[in-house]
Design a protein around this motif. Structure first.
Motif, PDB file in Angstrom:
ATOM      1  N   GLY A  30       0.852  -1.185   0.000  1.00  0.00           N
ATOM      2  CA  GLY A  30       0.000   0.000   0.000  1.00  0.00           C
ATOM      3  C   GLY A  30       0.883   1.229   0.000  1.00  0.00           C
ATOM      4  N   GLY A  79      -2.569  -4.732  -2.786  1.00  0.00           N
ATOM      5  CA  GLY A  79      -2.392  -3.294  -2.552  1.00  0.00           C
ATOM      6  C   GLY A  79      -2.552  -2.528  -3.858  1.00  0.00           C
ATOM      7  N   SER A 128      -0.769  -0.427  -5.168  1.00  0.00           N
ATOM      8  CA  SER A 128       0.470  -0.152  -5.899  1.00  0.00           C
ATOM      9  C   SER A 128       0.567  -0.976  -7.175  1.00  0.00           C
ATOM     10  CB  SER A 128       1.679  -0.436  -5.014  1.00  0.00           C
ATOM     11  OG  SER A 128       1.586   0.309  -3.834  1.00  0.00           O
TER      12      SER A 128
HETATM   13  P1  ADP Z   1      -3.337   2.615   1.468  1.00  0.00           P
HETATM   14  O1  ADP Z   1      -4.254   1.514   1.933  1.00  0.00           O
HETATM   15  O2  ADP Z   1      -2.209   2.895   2.382  1.00  0.00           O
HETATM   16  O3  ADP Z   1      -4.106   3.850   1.061  1.00  0.00           O
HETATM   17  P2  ADP Z   1      -3.147   1.404  -1.175  1.00  0.00           P
HETATM   18  O4  ADP Z   1      -3.136  -0.073  -1.098  1.00  0.00           O
HETATM   19  O5  ADP Z   1      -4.424   2.049  -1.608  1.00  0.00           O
HETATM   20  O6  ADP Z   1      -2.603   2.065   0.156  1.00  0.00           O
HETATM   21  O7  ADP Z   1      -1.973   1.821  -2.177  1.00  0.00           O
HETATM   22  C1  ADP Z   1      -1.586   3.172  -2.337  1.00  0.00           C
HETATM   23  C2  ADP Z   1      -0.593   3.253  -3.490  1.00  0.00           C
HETATM   24  O8  ADP Z   1      -1.225   2.804  -4.699  1.00  0.00           O
HETATM   25  C3  ADP Z   1      -0.119   4.648  -3.785  1.00  0.00           C
HETATM   26  O9  ADP Z   1       0.990   4.983  -2.979  1.00  0.00           O
HETATM   27  C4  ADP Z   1       0.257   4.565  -5.267  1.00  0.00           C
HETATM   28  O10 ADP Z   1       1.541   4.014  -5.434  1.00  0.00           O
HETATM   29  C5  ADP Z   1      -0.737   3.550  -5.802  1.00  0.00           C
HETATM   30  N1  ADP Z   1      -1.918   4.118  -6.482  1.00  0.00           N
HETATM   31  C6  ADP Z   1      -2.769   3.383  -7.232  1.00  0.00           C
HETATM   32  N2  ADP Z   1      -3.751   4.139  -7.742  1.00  0.00           N
HETATM   33  C7  ADP Z   1      -3.532   5.399  -7.308  1.00  0.00           C
HETATM   34  C8  ADP Z   1      -4.214   6.643  -7.493  1.00  0.00           C
HETATM   35  N3  ADP Z   1      -5.313   6.723  -8.254  1.00  0.00           N
HETATM   36  N4  ADP Z   1      -3.748   7.726  -6.873  1.00  0.00           N
HETATM   37  C9  ADP Z   1      -2.647   7.666  -6.103  1.00  0.00           C
HETATM   38  N5  ADP Z   1      -1.954   6.519  -5.891  1.00  0.00           N
HETATM   39  C10 ADP Z   1      -2.380   5.391  -6.475  1.00  0.00           C
END
Ligand code: ADP
Ligand code: MG
Length: 281
Positions: A109, A234, A236
């Protein structure tokens, strides 16, 4: 029937899954700072009687914006992630139980967390502060490129060797003792190439570094936990072709097998939905 909802409000993105009657499952996401927009979406879409599981670091803040939903429960983040990943893996296996299997879950994430899973046994092993947030954050700091969609679009066009020091560069002109294209040191290339370093080169090097690190910790954890299966989830991995490719390649190179399920970004949300179903059953 009012349905079930799982909401995972993480550091970067709010992920939601809504299941009602026989209609298609709905999956939506919002930026973490768009808490208000996410709350309005819920008010417009979800009937008041729905049962909702909230998880993630900002889950409670979103829940506070939606006090009219009485059947809501807070689900601890790591429980939700593991439960969701198990459900996703069961779907991948066509509904067949893979209960006896033991695997390591790597949730890439904003940062990264590691878990070992075997049926109902789900243990959090630890985490590292390097993940998708690092890709966006450091690429932004290095060259001003901080739009996620642009980063993942440009990265496959980039040249990591403009930035990274490879084993081949150190040994040249002699033949290297291991594959020459392996990274000797991330971001350690001493002399920039003639043409300078392009934003896409930084994007590629960042995604490469994150892939190398999450795979290394994932596979090491798998070996300690006596398995060779590593499941990566995640956001990412969303639309990130380079991270997919490198994760598969490095995991295999280190002697394990990678799975990157298509719904992996929603593992926390799907897990929170199932925990809400159990809670209100
Ligand atoms: P969290 O649960 O910590 O919010 P995520 O699993 O949602 O984390 O993953 C976040 C990561 O996914 C971001 O750091 C980026 O690398 C990627 N990502 C995917 N889609 C997006 C988006 N639309 N905007 C920003 N980051 C995104
Ligand atoms: Mg998360």
């Amino acid at each position: 029937m009012s349905g079930y909802v799982g909401i995972d409000a993480g550091g970067t993105l709010i992920k939601m899954v809504y299941r009602s009657g026989d209609s298609e499952e709905e999956l939506v996401k919002f930026a973490a700072e768009e808490l208000e927009s996410a709350a309005s979406w819920v008010r417009r879409t979800i009937p008041l009687g729905a049962q909702i599981g909230f998880t993630g670091g900002r889950g409670n803040r979103l829940r506070d914006l939606l006090p009219e939903y009485a059947s809501a429960v807070e689900v601890p983040e790591f429980e939700a992630t593991a439960e969701g990943a198990v459900r996703i893996m069961q779907r991948e296996a066509g509904g067949q139980e893979a209960a006896a299997e033991r695997w390591v879950l790597v949730n890439v994430g904003t940062g990264t967390s590691l878990h070992v899973i075997e049926g109902a046994e789900r243990l959090r092993l630890g985490g590292i502060g390097l993940g998708g947030g690092t890709i966006v954050g450091l690429t932004g700091l290095l060259c001003g490129l901080r739009d996620y969609d642009e980063i993942v679009r440009l990265a496959p066009l980039g040249n990591r060797e403009a930035v990274d020091l490879t084993v081949g560069q150190i040994y040249a002109p002699a033949p290297p003792p291991i594959a020459g294209d392996l990274t000797a040191a991330n971001f350690a290339r001493q002399a920039p190439p003639e043409s300078g370093v392009l934003p896409q080169d930084y994007a590629a090097a960042m995604i490469g570094m994150v892939a190398e690190l999450v795979v290394t910790v994932g596979v090491q954890a798998a070996k300690l936990e006596r398995t060779t299966k590593v499941v990566y989830v995640g956001s990412s991995y969303e639309n990130n072709a380079l991270l997919h490719e490198l994760t598969f390649r490095f995991t295999e190179m280190l002697g394990a097998a990678a799975v990157i399920p298509p719904l992996g970004a929603y593992s926390g949300a799907i897990g929170a939905l199932h925990k809400a179903m159990e809670h209100f059953a």
